[in-house]
Design a protein around this motif. Sequence first.
Motif, short mmCIF file in Angstrom:
data_model
loop_
_atom_site.label_atom_id
_atom_site.label_comp_id
_atom_site.label_asym_id
_atom_site.label_seq_id
_atom_site.Cartn_x
_atom_site.Cartn_y
_atom_site.Cartn_z
N GLU A 140 0.26 -1.34 -0.36
CA GLU A 140 0.02 0.02 0.25
C GLU A 140 0.49 1.23 0.13
O GLU A 140 1.59 0.92 0.82
N GLY A 141 0.17 1.93 -0.09
CA GLY A 141 0.92 3.60 -0.97
C GLY A 141 1.18 4.71 -1.07
O GLY A 141 -0.98 4.90 -1.34
N ASN A 154 -4.11 7.47 -2.44
CA ASN A 154 -3.88 5.26 -2.12
C ASN A 154 -3.61 5.10 -3.39
O ASN A 154 -4.43 5.31 -4.68
N VAL A 155 -2.10 4.28 -3.00
CA VAL A 155 -2.72 3.58 -4.36
C VAL A 155 -1.14 1.97 -3.96
O VAL A 155 -1.44 1.42 -2.91
N VAL A 209 -7.94 -1.47 -13.40
CA VAL A 209 -7.07 -1.09 -12.96
C VAL A 209 -6.32 -0.35 -13.34
O VAL A 209 -5.68 0.34 -14.46
N LYS A 210 -6.79 1.12 -12.43
CA LYS A 210 -6.05 2.83 -13.12
C LYS A 210 -4.69 2.54 -13.19
O LYS A 210 -4.24 2.65 -11.85
N PHE A 211 -4.03 2.78 -13.83
CA PHE A 211 -2.51 2.43 -13.77
C PHE A 211 -2.23 4.07 -13.91
O PHE A 211 -2.67 5.31 -14.23
N GLU A 259 -4.04 2.14 -8.59
CA GLU A 259 -4.54 2.91 -7.86
C GLU A 259 -4.75 1.78 -6.89
O GLU A 259 -4.47 0.12 -7.40
N LEU A 260 -5.63 2.75 -5.55
CA LEU A 260 -5.36 0.55 -4.86
C LEU A 260 -7.48 0.61 -4.58
O LEU A 260 -7.65 1.86 -4.74
#
Length: 355
Positions: free
Chosen positions: A42-43, A49-50, A87-89, A102-103
């Motif tokens: 997680e980051g 949030n990614v 998923v969004k890059f 994206e997370l």
Amino acid sequence: MESGTGFFALEECRLDPKWLIDPELLFVGPKIGEGAHAEVYEGKYKNQNVAVKVMHKGDSQEDVAKREARYMREVAMLARGQHKNLVKFIGACKEPMVVVTELLLGGSLRKYLINMRPRSLEPRVAVGFALDIARAMECLHSHGIIHRDLKPALVSFPENLLLTADQRTVKLVDLGLAREETLTEMMTAETGTYRWMAPELYSTVTLRHGEKKHYNHKVDVYSFAIVLWELLHNRLPFEGMSNLQAAYAVAFKNVRPSADDLPEELASILTSCWKEDPNSRPNFSQIVQMLLHYLSTLSPPEHVNPSCAYSSENVVLPPESPGTSSLMAARDEIGDTTTDENKWRGFFFCFSQCF
């Protein structure tokens, strides 16, 4: 080394500068997954949030080259395939090899299904999830990308079907085994997960790992059929068989899960998608239309959330990871609009310091 041609060839697949991110603005938190090729954390990136996927380098020179090729292909495909069900890059770093997306906080589809058992999903929910997956695959195939590892229920990382935070939408998240489809190049056999793998991915002589052979995007259609069956029944396909036994039964005995207990239209979709002859299977544009037509025949649920058509009292939501709990606690404390990175440095550490 398995190399592609055209857009995804390693020599042509240089990282576009617009996708490069500043590692000084990237912060990493708890690890949320680890596989043979990467670790995922997680980051935070620019207060967003990614998920941070850090690729393993490998030991030998040949292994390093293979992983670099795999990384380059994955970045190129993520950047190319923009869709609401993919998923969004966000971006990538060159050194080390990192992919930032994206997370998704809704948990994996696998855990969602397991937490429902022994109950089944309401048909509208199951078909709605299947429609999300089909639309993601339609997008990938429109860009000449074969996924090769479509499945919801794997007991280990990586998960490749995740839910949004409201658990209403499924997104395809992992393209680690995906590659560009070509008409002439031989591709690796036995790529993916046996229980969901199309029969043409196996050798007709033996199940030797790494064997090269011809196949096309219809391998994903077969895998989708097994995923759809699983969504409709909420059971592991080919129960009672090991992964290898299931592979052998599919490839050499033409065994499929039973669709006898399903409505005729759904059974027809399944049986058409898992036909032995790949050329007889529909494409994902056709599958999307078939699923939409079936949904139109269902009576609308009465006062029920279309994506959660069962009693909320009986729902067991996927547990949050410790990292997600910390992340949400931090957001509650500081608010989503804060720009002061120092307020959440206790949860996340600068990427450049960690790697």
